[in-house]
Design a protein around this motif. Structure first.
Motif, PDB file in Angstrom:
ATOM      1  N   ASP A 191      -8.330   1.754   8.015  1.00  0.00           N
ATOM      2  CA  ASP A 191      -8.986   2.546   7.118  1.00  0.00           C
ATOM      3  C   ASP A 191      -8.249   2.928   5.733  1.00  0.00           C
ATOM      4  O   ASP A 191      -8.799   3.137   4.828  1.00  0.00           O
ATOM      5  N   TYR A 192      -7.043   3.018   6.132  1.00  0.00           N
ATOM      6  CA  TYR A 192      -5.923   3.254   4.989  1.00  0.00           C
ATOM      7  C   TYR A 192      -4.835   2.377   5.040  1.00  0.00           C
ATOM      8  O   TYR A 192      -4.241   2.234   6.216  1.00  0.00           O
ATOM      9  N   MET A 193      -4.089   2.166   3.903  1.00  0.00           N
ATOM     10  CA  MET A 193      -2.772   1.428   3.958  1.00  0.00           C
ATOM     11  C   MET A 193      -2.153   2.274   3.054  1.00  0.00           C
ATOM     12  O   MET A 193      -2.544   2.821   1.913  1.00  0.00           O
ATOM     13  N   VAL A 194      -1.027   2.688   3.599  1.00  0.00           N
ATOM     14  CA  VAL A 194       0.101   3.378   2.837  1.00  0.00           C
ATOM     15  C   VAL A 194       1.248   2.613   2.353  1.00  0.00           C
ATOM     16  O   VAL A 194       1.703   2.060   3.407  1.00  0.00           O
ATOM     17  N   VAL A 195       1.672   2.720   1.327  1.00  0.00           N
ATOM     18  CA  VAL A 195       2.889   1.915   0.836  1.00  0.00           C
ATOM     19  C   VAL A 195       4.047   2.932   0.453  1.00  0.00           C
ATOM     20  O   VAL A 195       3.495   3.948  -0.564  1.00  0.00           O
ATOM     21  N   ALA A 196       5.174   2.975   0.655  1.00  0.00           N
ATOM     22  CA  ALA A 196       6.261   3.852   0.436  1.00  0.00           C
ATOM     23  C   ALA A 196       7.264   3.265   0.259  1.00  0.00           C
ATOM     24  O   ALA A 196       7.704   2.104   0.666  1.00  0.00           O
ATOM     25  N   SER A 197       8.278   3.746  -0.223  1.00  0.00           N
ATOM     26  CA  SER A 197       9.789   3.059  -0.639  1.00  0.00           C
ATOM     27  C   SER A 197      10.834   4.110  -0.147  1.00  0.00           C
ATOM     28  O   SER A 197      10.602   5.255  -0.187  1.00  0.00           O
ATOM     29  N   GLY A 198      12.055   3.511   0.570  1.00  0.00           N
ATOM     30  CA  GLY A 198      13.021   4.027   0.736  1.00  0.00           C
ATOM     31  C   GLY A 198      14.223   3.505  -0.129  1.00  0.00           C
ATOM     32  O   GLY A 198      14.199   2.564  -0.543  1.00  0.00           O
ATOM     33  N   ARG A 199      15.196   4.452  -0.219  1.00  0.00           N
ATOM     34  CA  ARG A 199      16.392   3.912  -1.299  1.00  0.00           C
ATOM     35  C   ARG A 199      17.294   2.998  -0.878  1.00  0.00           C
ATOM     36  O   ARG A 199      17.909   2.431  -1.429  1.00  0.00           O
ATOM     37  N   SER A 200      17.350   2.918   0.617  1.00  0.00           N
ATOM     38  CA  SER A 200      18.489   1.960   1.116  1.00  0.00           C
ATOM     39  C   SER A 200      17.662   1.510   2.509  1.00  0.00           C
ATOM     40  O   SER A 200      16.880   2.165   2.800  1.00  0.00           O
ATOM     41  N   HIS A 201      18.532   0.574   3.331  1.00  0.00           N
ATOM     42  CA  HIS A 201      18.269   0.017   4.463  1.00  0.00           C
ATOM     43  C   HIS A 201      18.154   1.359   5.421  1.00  0.00           C
ATOM     44  O   HIS A 201      17.211   1.675   6.194  1.00  0.00           O
ATOM     45  N   ARG A 202      19.123   2.189   5.101  1.00  0.00           N
ATOM     46  CA  ARG A 202      19.047   3.335   6.114  1.00  0.00           C
ATOM     47  C   ARG A 202      17.930   4.329   5.854  1.00  0.00           C
ATOM     48  O   ARG A 202      17.644   4.859   6.841  1.00  0.00           O
TER      49      ARG A 202
ATOM     50  N   GLU B 227       0.398  -3.126  -3.058  1.00  0.00           N
ATOM     51  CA  GLU B 227      -0.541  -2.177  -3.595  1.00  0.00           C
ATOM     52  C   GLU B 227      -1.409  -2.747  -4.643  1.00  0.00           C
ATOM     53  O   GLU B 227      -2.493  -2.613  -4.965  1.00  0.00           O
ATOM     54  N   LYS B 228      -0.845  -3.632  -5.581  1.00  0.00           N
ATOM     55  CA  LYS B 228      -1.681  -4.483  -6.572  1.00  0.00           C
ATOM     56  C   LYS B 228      -2.709  -5.273  -5.973  1.00  0.00           C
ATOM     57  O   LYS B 228      -3.662  -5.281  -6.557  1.00  0.00           O
ATOM     58  N   MET B 229      -2.318  -6.035  -5.115  1.00  0.00           N
ATOM     59  CA  MET B 229      -3.378  -6.834  -4.248  1.00  0.00           C
ATOM     60  C   MET B 229      -4.395  -6.101  -3.724  1.00  0.00           C
ATOM     61  O   MET B 229      -5.658  -6.330  -3.665  1.00  0.00           O
ATOM     62  N   TRP B 230      -4.211  -4.890  -3.129  1.00  0.00           N
ATOM     63  CA  TRP B 230      -5.119  -4.172  -2.395  1.00  0.00           C
ATOM     64  C   TRP B 230      -5.917  -3.126  -3.234  1.00  0.00           C
ATOM     65  O   TRP B 230      -6.939  -2.786  -2.982  1.00  0.00           O
ATOM     66  N   GLN B 231      -5.220  -2.728  -4.445  1.00  0.00           N
ATOM     67  CA  GLN B 231      -6.102  -1.895  -5.332  1.00  0.00           C
ATOM     68  C   GLN B 231      -6.963  -2.719  -6.278  1.00  0.00           C
ATOM     69  O   GLN B 231      -7.543  -2.394  -7.072  1.00  0.00           O
ATOM     70  N   ALA B 232      -6.921  -4.063  -6.200  1.00  0.00           N
ATOM     71  CA  ALA B 232      -7.689  -4.862  -7.263  1.00  0.00           C
ATOM     72  C   ALA B 232      -9.189  -4.535  -6.973  1.00  0.00           C
ATOM     73  O   ALA B 232      -9.410  -4.481  -5.856  1.00  0.00           O
ATOM     74  N   PRO B 233     -10.028  -4.487  -8.063  1.00  0.00           N
ATOM     75  CA  PRO B 233     -11.291  -4.277  -7.756  1.00  0.00           C
ATOM     76  C   PRO B 233     -11.933  -5.603  -7.000  1.00  0.00           C
ATOM     77  O   PRO B 233     -11.430  -6.644  -7.128  1.00  0.00           O
TER      78      PRO B 233
END
Length: 125
Positions: free
Chosen positions: A45-56, A111-117
């Protein structure tokens, strides 16, 4: 549609997405984007995309999220990529979470791919 416990599926998904977003915020994930994919994909139902600053940091964000999902009674999610921690995918069933290092996220640009109309929604003249 009610579940056996008397909680509707929508309530369960709503509780799950709130748990995911709160966990990501708590662990200081960056650029958190939640995408409603209901009706666009049978993956969830949802996809969530987030970033971390490093591998750790990516690894810590993923570990924190897995614990939060389990503690909230949402079960054990499937996990891919934790060993490398460039891109960790966490699939809790209704919600798919991608935690990236910034360079990897930019490269794949999910996110660009999934947010495309949707093409059906566009009027072509």
């Amino acid at each position: 549609m009610p579940s056996p416990a008397g909680i509707s599926v929508n309530d369960a998904v709503s509780r799950a997405i709130k748990t995911v977003l709160a966990s990501l915020e708590d662990s200081k994930a960056e650029n958190i984007v939640s995408i409603d994919i209901q009706g666009k994909s049978s993956l969830g139902d949802y996809m969530v995309v987030a970033s971390g600053r490093s591998h750790r940091h990516v690894s810590a964000v993923a570990d924190h999220l897995l614990k939060a999902l389990k503690d909230a009674g949402l079960g054990m999610a499937r996990v891919e990529g934790l060993a490398g921690a460039d891109w960790v995918l966490i699939d809790s069933g209704d919600i798919i979470v991608h935690v990236f290092r910034p360079e990897v996220r930019e490269f794949y640009n999910l996110e660009k791919m999934w947010q495309a109309p949707d093409l059906e929604e566009e009027t072509l003249h």
